[in-house]
Design an enzyme around this catalytic site. Structure first.
Site, PDB file in Angstrom:
ATOM      1  N   SER A  64     -38.889 -29.414  75.174  1.00 31.42           N
ATOM      2  CA  SER A  64     -40.101 -29.538  74.952  1.00 31.42           C
ATOM      3  C   SER A  64     -41.210 -28.535  75.355  1.00 31.42           C
ATOM      4  CB  SER A  64     -40.651 -30.900  75.630  1.00 31.42           C
ATOM      5  OG  SER A  64     -40.542 -31.980  74.793  1.00 31.42           O
ATOM      6  N   LYS A  67     -43.239 -26.343  73.014  1.00 31.04           N
ATOM      7  CA  LYS A  67     -44.170 -27.067  72.047  1.00 31.04           C
ATOM      8  C   LYS A  67     -45.552 -26.382  72.733  1.00 31.04           C
ATOM      9  CE  LYS A  67     -41.794 -31.426  71.967  1.00 31.04           C
ATOM     10  NZ  LYS A  67     -41.817 -32.754  72.459  1.00 31.04           N
ATOM     11  N   TYR A 189     -37.838 -27.575  63.936  1.00 29.86           N
ATOM     12  CA  TYR A 189     -38.452 -28.377  65.412  1.00 29.86           C
ATOM     13  C   TYR A 189     -36.866 -28.383  66.065  1.00 29.86           C
ATOM     14  CZ  TYR A 189     -39.237 -32.062  68.783  1.00 29.86           C
ATOM     15  OH  TYR A 189     -39.434 -32.663  69.745  1.00 29.86           O
ATOM     16  N   TYR A 240     -44.783 -35.397  80.167  1.00 28.17           N
ATOM     17  CA  TYR A 240     -44.425 -36.882  79.475  1.00 28.17           C
ATOM     18  C   TYR A 240     -45.492 -38.018  80.053  1.00 28.17           C
ATOM     19  CZ  TYR A 240     -40.394 -34.136  78.729  1.00 28.17           C
ATOM     20  OH  TYR A 240     -39.486 -33.360  78.127  1.00 28.17           O
ATOM     21  N   VAL A 258     -36.778 -31.892  78.344  1.00 33.11           N
ATOM     22  CA  VAL A 258     -35.414 -32.494  78.591  1.00 33.11           C
ATOM     23  C   VAL A 258     -34.164 -31.756  79.078  1.00 33.11           C
ATOM     24  CG1 VAL A 258     -36.137 -34.543  77.451  1.00 33.11           C
ATOM     25  CG2 VAL A 258     -34.754 -33.060  76.430  1.00 33.11           C
TER      26      VAL A 258
HETATM   27  N1  GLU Z   1     -35.651 -31.868  71.494  1.00 35.75           N
HETATM   28  C1  GLU Z   1     -36.212 -33.058  72.070  1.00 35.75           C
HETATM   29  C2  GLU Z   1     -36.473 -34.321  71.438  1.00 35.75           C
HETATM   30  O1  GLU Z   1     -36.978 -34.132  70.271  1.00 35.75           O
HETATM   31  C3  GLU Z   1     -37.395 -32.579  72.943  1.00 35.75           C
HETATM   32  C4  GLU Z   1     -37.647 -33.436  73.786  1.00 35.75           C
HETATM   33  C5  GLU Z   1     -38.244 -32.970  75.062  1.00 35.75           C
HETATM   34  O2  GLU Z   1     -37.753 -32.187  75.782  1.00 35.75           O
HETATM   35  O3  GLU Z   1     -39.171 -33.713  75.728  1.00 35.75           O
HETATM   36  O4  GLU Z   1     -36.009 -35.320  71.745  1.00 35.75           O
END
Ligand code: GLU
Length: 304
Positions: A64, A67, A189, A240, A258
């Site tokens: 994430s 992002k 993604y 989060y 994650v």
């Molecule tokens: N690729 C992970 C997902 O889409 C990213 C989640 C994350 O790192 O929060 O679930």
């Protein structure tokens, strides 16, 4: 005057007894294979020095944290249109939750939950024709490492098990909030999340925000205002559903992944990255959070 090298060494001393704590993410099977007994920490100062300790050179899955950089690229295209497609409020629910999206008619709460990030990637794909290539190019340039790459095993693992992300994207498509075919946007993604990067490399890349949008080569990617906006979203939505706790405890804008990494930005001073694969119940790395908490106590650089 803070001695960053000494601070990094003290962070490692504090974290060492806790290395291995938390649970590695297993919902993406490839991440479940990572040895939990690893920990790296690196700080890049705005004048370009990097101080690291532990497994600072071991590459981990960006997840994430990607992002933050896709949002930066979209905003660099002067794309105010993105704010019609995604809001800027904390979600108060899990990063991959579906229920809010239905109530809110396919407009995700913020760009850092999965639905919001899929929209941002979709926008970048529409803007550039190659969202992954744009992101990889930016990270290669900012880290100075032309060999930064996508781990194809993790990307395949994400795609095979990405039912929830597909559900989010299809729901948004149903509400008219996808520009590209769902599978095409998701392919970008999944691969952007599967870029592997070390703490030291990511700290260098994070300087983009600590320097208010200036790139490593001195050119400008973002206006200072957009850089500040991204950092504000990191504070309110980055870790989060524990953003409030992070602001209280650490007081630095952060983005977690994650894969166990957390990027923290201290505007005008540094970017710091801590990595440990074991996560808590919200998906934040246990040792990386402890490391940043310790770093904040040692430097007094909380923004509050
Ligand atoms: N690729 C992970 C997902 O889409 C990213 C989640 C994350 O790192 O929060 O679930």
């Amino acid at each position: 005057m803070v001695d960053l090298h000494e601070a990094a060494r003290k962070v490692l001393r504090t974290v060492r007894p806790h290395i291995g704590e938390g649970k590695v993410a297993t919902y993406i099977p490839a991440l479940g294979e990572v040895d939990p007994k690893q920990f790296g920490f690196a700080v890049a100062s705005v004048d370009g020095d990097v101080y690291g300790v532990g497994d600072q050179d071991v590459r981990f899955s960006l997840q994430s944290i990607s992002k933050v950089f896709t949002l930066a690229l979209v905003l660099s295209h002067d794309d105010e249109a993105i704010w019609k497609r995604v809001h800027r409020e904390p979600s108060g629910s899990a990063f991959n939750s579906l229920f809010q999206l239905e109530f809110e008619k396919g407009i995700p709460r913020n760009p850092f939950i999965n639905a919001g990030a899929i929209v941002v990637t979709d926008q970048l794909l529409a803007d550039t024709g190659d969202a992954l290539g744009s992101l990889r190019g930016l990270l290669r340039a900012e880290t100075g490492n032309p060999d930064l790459h996508v781990d194809s095993v993790t990307a395949a693992s994400e795609s095979e098990t990405g039912h929830r992300n597909r559900a989010l994207a299809h729901l948004m498509a149903d509400f008219g909030n996808m520009l590209n075919p769902v599978e095409h946007a998701l392919d970008h993604y999944f691969r952007q999340c599967s870029i592997t990067i070390s703490a030291q490399e990511l700290a260098r890349a994070g300087l983009l925000l600590a320097r208010h949008g200036l790139r490593a080569d001195g050119s400008r990617l973002l206006t200072p205002k957009d850089a500040r906006r991204i950092v504000s979203l990191m504070l309110t939505c980055g870790p989060y559903d524990a953003a409030g706790e992070f602001a209280y405890r650490i007081g630095l804008p952060c983005k977690s992944g994650v894969g166990g990494g957390i990027l923290a930005v201290v505007p005008d001073r540094c970017a710091a990255v801590a990595w440990g694969p074991g996560l808590d119940e919200h998906g934040n790395s246990v040792t990386a959070a402890l490391a940043l908490d310790t770093f904040d106590s040692l430097t007094g650089w909380s923004i509050f």
